[in-house]
Design an enzyme around this catalytic site. Structure first.
Site, PDB file in Angstrom:
ATOM      1  N   TYR A  49       3.225  18.241  57.576  1.00 24.15           N
ATOM      2  CA  TYR A  49       1.650  17.919  57.067  1.00 24.15           C
ATOM      3  C   TYR A  49       0.901  18.297  58.229  1.00 24.15           C
ATOM      4  O   TYR A  49      -0.228  19.092  58.066  1.00 24.15           O
ATOM      5  CB  TYR A  49       1.344  16.425  56.542  1.00 24.15           C
ATOM      6  CG  TYR A  49      -0.192  16.102  56.395  1.00 24.15           C
ATOM      7  CD1 TYR A  49      -0.866  16.788  55.116  1.00 24.15           C
ATOM      8  CD2 TYR A  49      -0.868  15.408  57.134  1.00 24.15           C
ATOM      9  CE1 TYR A  49      -2.168  16.429  55.165  1.00 24.15           C
ATOM     10  CE2 TYR A  49      -2.155  15.160  56.927  1.00 24.15           C
ATOM     11  CZ  TYR A  49      -2.697  15.489  55.947  1.00 24.15           C
ATOM     12  OH  TYR A  49      -4.113  15.324  55.791  1.00 24.15           O
ATOM     13  N   ARG A  79       8.643   4.949  60.780  1.00 27.22           N
ATOM     14  CA  ARG A  79       8.804   6.152  59.816  1.00 27.22           C
ATOM     15  C   ARG A  79       8.589   7.246  60.861  1.00 27.22           C
ATOM     16  O   ARG A  79       7.711   7.365  61.577  1.00 27.22           O
ATOM     17  CB  ARG A  79       7.938   6.082  58.602  1.00 27.22           C
ATOM     18  CG  ARG A  79       8.426   4.617  57.774  1.00 27.22           C
ATOM     19  CD  ARG A  79       7.620   4.929  56.643  1.00 27.22           C
ATOM     20  NE  ARG A  79       5.951   4.666  56.805  1.00 27.22           N
ATOM     21  CZ  ARG A  79       5.058   4.414  55.818  1.00 27.22           C
ATOM     22  NH1 ARG A  79       5.483   4.476  54.462  1.00 27.22           N
ATOM     23  NH2 ARG A  79       3.780   4.314  56.236  1.00 27.22           N
ATOM     24  N   ARG A 131      -4.994   3.851  64.505  1.00 31.40           N
ATOM     25  CA  ARG A 131      -5.639   4.874  63.840  1.00 31.40           C
ATOM     26  C   ARG A 131      -7.207   4.664  64.004  1.00 31.40           C
ATOM     27  O   ARG A 131      -7.653   3.427  64.361  1.00 31.40           O
ATOM     28  CB  ARG A 131      -5.261   4.731  62.573  1.00 31.40           C
ATOM     29  CG  ARG A 131      -3.676   4.787  62.053  1.00 31.40           C
ATOM     30  CD  ARG A 131      -3.336   6.282  62.189  1.00 31.40           C
ATOM     31  NE  ARG A 131      -2.061   6.871  61.873  1.00 31.40           N
ATOM     32  CZ  ARG A 131      -0.792   6.543  62.712  1.00 31.40           C
ATOM     33  NH1 ARG A 131      -1.276   6.028  63.909  1.00 31.40           N
ATOM     34  NH2 ARG A 131       0.362   6.994  62.193  1.00 31.40           N
TER      35      ARG A 131
HETATM   36  N1  NAD Z   1      -7.437  10.436  52.829  1.00 33.31           N
HETATM   37  C1  NAD Z   1      -7.410  10.497  54.306  1.00 33.31           C
HETATM   38  O1  NAD Z   1      -7.176   9.532  55.301  1.00 33.31           O
HETATM   39  C2  NAD Z   1      -7.586  12.038  54.634  1.00 33.31           C
HETATM   40  C3  NAD Z   1      -7.472  12.225  56.412  1.00 33.31           C
HETATM   41  C4  NAD Z   1      -7.350  13.499  56.843  1.00 33.31           C
HETATM   42  C5  NAD Z   1      -7.415  14.570  55.938  1.00 33.31           C
HETATM   43  N2  NAD Z   1      -7.644  14.188  54.483  1.00 33.31           N
HETATM   44  C6  NAD Z   1      -7.471  15.438  53.618  1.00 33.31           C
HETATM   45  O2  NAD Z   1      -8.730  15.214  52.597  1.00 33.31           O
HETATM   46  C7  NAD Z   1      -8.258  15.789  51.667  1.00 33.31           C
HETATM   47  C8  NAD Z   1      -8.327  14.963  50.418  1.00 33.31           C
HETATM   48  O3  NAD Z   1      -7.645  13.824  50.613  1.00 33.31           O
HETATM   49  P1  NAD Z   1      -7.672  12.540  49.604  1.00 33.31           P
HETATM   50  O4  NAD Z   1      -7.270  11.587  50.405  1.00 33.31           O
HETATM   51  O5  NAD Z   1      -8.634  12.600  48.547  1.00 33.31           O
HETATM   52  O6  NAD Z   1      -6.201  12.869  48.949  1.00 33.31           O
HETATM   53  P2  NAD Z   1      -6.073  12.817  47.152  1.00 33.31           P
HETATM   54  O7  NAD Z   1      -4.336  13.137  46.983  1.00 33.31           O
HETATM   55  O8  NAD Z   1      -6.452  11.762  46.474  1.00 33.31           O
HETATM   56  O9  NAD Z   1      -6.739  14.210  46.588  1.00 33.31           O
HETATM   57  C9  NAD Z   1      -6.080  15.262  46.725  1.00 33.31           C
HETATM   58  C10 NAD Z   1      -6.574  16.246  45.378  1.00 33.31           C
HETATM   59  O10 NAD Z   1      -6.129  17.647  45.280  1.00 33.31           O
HETATM   60  C11 NAD Z   1      -5.412  17.520  44.101  1.00 33.31           C
HETATM   61  N3  NAD Z   1      -4.301  18.671  44.077  1.00 33.31           N
HETATM   62  C12 NAD Z   1      -2.888  18.611  45.002  1.00 33.31           C
HETATM   63  N4  NAD Z   1      -2.637  19.842  44.692  1.00 33.31           N
HETATM   64  C13 NAD Z   1      -3.168  20.625  44.068  1.00 33.31           C
HETATM   65  C14 NAD Z   1      -3.139  22.241  43.509  1.00 33.31           C
HETATM   66  N5  NAD Z   1      -1.974  22.668  43.749  1.00 33.31           N
HETATM   67  N6  NAD Z   1      -4.028  22.566  42.871  1.00 33.31           N
HETATM   68  C15 NAD Z   1      -5.194  21.690  42.604  1.00 33.31           C
HETATM   69  N7  NAD Z   1      -5.485  20.410  43.063  1.00 33.31           N
HETATM   70  C16 NAD Z   1      -4.492  19.973  43.716  1.00 33.31           C
HETATM   71  C17 NAD Z   1      -4.740  16.229  43.673  1.00 33.31           C
HETATM   72  O11 NAD Z   1      -4.573  16.211  42.494  1.00 33.31           O
HETATM   73  C18 NAD Z   1      -5.893  15.236  44.209  1.00 33.31           C
HETATM   74  O12 NAD Z   1      -6.914  15.036  43.205  1.00 33.31           O
HETATM   75  C19 NAD Z   1      -6.880  16.561  51.773  1.00 33.31           C
HETATM   76  O13 NAD Z   1      -6.819  17.964  52.309  1.00 33.31           O
HETATM   77  C20 NAD Z   1      -6.402  15.533  52.821  1.00 33.31           C
HETATM   78  O14 NAD Z   1      -5.425  16.283  53.590  1.00 33.31           O
HETATM   79  C21 NAD Z   1      -7.267  12.956  54.160  1.00 33.31           C
END
Ligand code: NAD
Length: 311
Positions: free
Chosen positions: A144, A269, A209
């Site tokens: 990731y 993990r 974290r």
């Molecule tokens: N939540 C955190 O703590 C965190 C931390 C660092 C980075 N991020 C990044 O922030 C972003 C949003 O994360 P989140 O926590 O809202 O996760 P989330 O899983 O709730 O949202 C991701 C969204 O992307 C959609 N998705 C996945 N694959 C797809 C595809 N192939 N085409 C179209 N849509 C697709 C999913 O259905 C989902 O709605 C991500 O890029 C994640 O890596 C999140």
């Protein structure tokens, strides 16, 4: 700031997306979402004045269509789980590396004015002595983290090669409403506190974290969309506060009013970094970013949302 401007939010039906879309609408943006609903939920957008495209960011034609008439992109769509990326690195690469490349490539063809990429702090930098910042050398220890490094690299390359105005924002660990589908520690702790199961901590509880309330992340993304900063810039959006898993469990128990709820320790993990928190000094200086919600306050707001919508 967004008045009359049109934005595409990839992954807009996900946790951060559902919060961001609400802020962008409030700011006057006209919002289109593209989401495959892998983890996100269409009902998170119910009642909002949003154009929804059910589609895959890995399909160039889908992204090209979704970019029609768009001024800016907030690229959130991804597979966000470190644990799942270790179990299935090819699936993670497909969504995060190929998906991000496809969004960037179509955005530069469409002449999009600004693209903010959602990167990560801890997973990208790997095990380093915190606080990490934009000068820390990225050494991801999970697929990731590697996929986010790829996204940042292409974002920077597309800024330099094609003049696409990309900004990478490295998120801390984000928490808040619309996260009921997530597998992060706060979601798992709240569900266990409600069901009576013990809070499970992997490792000795000293892993740390940097937790940031979702409204603060969304404010940082908004600044990334509009601030006068160089194309290809990278910023940590973080609280700057180190919280161990044990401290987090205690805070959750306190907020929920169950300070003696049992905790169970299990082996650590693979792929998870040990200590992590980040400095947001550069984001403060160049974007004007400054977090506003402290952990107990953010947890209380999140718990209220969980009681109303999840538990
Ligand atoms: N939540 C955190 O703590 C965190 C931390 C660092 C980075 N991020 C990044 O922030 C972003 C949003 O994360 P989140 O926590 O809202 O996760 P989330 O899983 O709730 O949202 C991701 C969204 O992307 C959609 N998705 C996945 N694959 C797809 C595809 N192939 N085409 C179209 N849509 C697709 C999913 O259905 C989902 O709605 C991500 O890029 C994640 O890596 C999140």
């Amino acid at each position: 700031m967004g008045a009359g401007r049109r934005i595409l939010v990839t992954g807009g039906a996900g946790f951060i997306g559902a919060n961001l879309v609400r802020r962008l609408l409030g700011d006057g943006w006209s919002v289109r979402v593209v989401d495959l609903l892998v983890t996100g939920r269409k009902e998170y957008l119910d009642g909002l004045d949003v154009e929804f495209v059910a589609g895959d960011i890995r399909t160039p034609e889908v992204v090209a269509d979704a970019l029609t008439g768009i001024d800016a992109v907030a690229h959130l769509a991804a597979s966000g789980s470190v644990v799942q990326s270790v179990a299935d690195p090819a699936a993670n690469f497909s969504t995060n590396a190929i998906g991000t490349f496809t969004v960037l490539d179509q955005a530069r063809r469409a002449g999009v004015g600004r693209l903010v990429f959602s990167s990560t702090g801890g997973a990208l930098i790997g095990d380093a002595t915190p606080p990490v910042d934009e000068r820390s050398v990225p050494r991801p220890i999970s697929p990731y983290g590697a996929s986010k490094m790829v996204g940042e690299a292409y974002g920077h390359a597309f800024a330099k090669s094609y003049g696409l105005h990309t900004v990478s924002t490295r998120f801390a660990n984000v928490y808040g409403p619309y996260s009921g589908h997530k597998g992060g520690a706060i979601t798992v702790f709240f569900k266990a506190l409600h069901s009576g199961e013990p809070l499970v901590i992997y490792g000795d509880g000293k892993a740390s974290r940097d937790y940031l309330y979702v409204d603060d992340i969304c404010a940082g993304i908004q600044l990334g969309l509009t601030a006068d900063v160089p194309a290809g810039s990278v910023y940590h959006l973080a609280s700057g506060v180190e919280t161990t898993v044990t401290q987090l469990a205690d805070a959750c128990r306190r907020v929920v009013g169950k300070p003696d709820h049992p905790i169970e320790f299990r082996p650590p993990r693979p792929g998870e970094v040990n200590r992590n928190f980040a400095s947001y000094d550069l984001a403060k200086a160049e974007l004007g970013f400054s977090p506003t919600v402290e952990l107990d306050e953010g947890l209380a707001r999140t718990w209220d949302w969980y009681l109303a919508h999840v538990l």
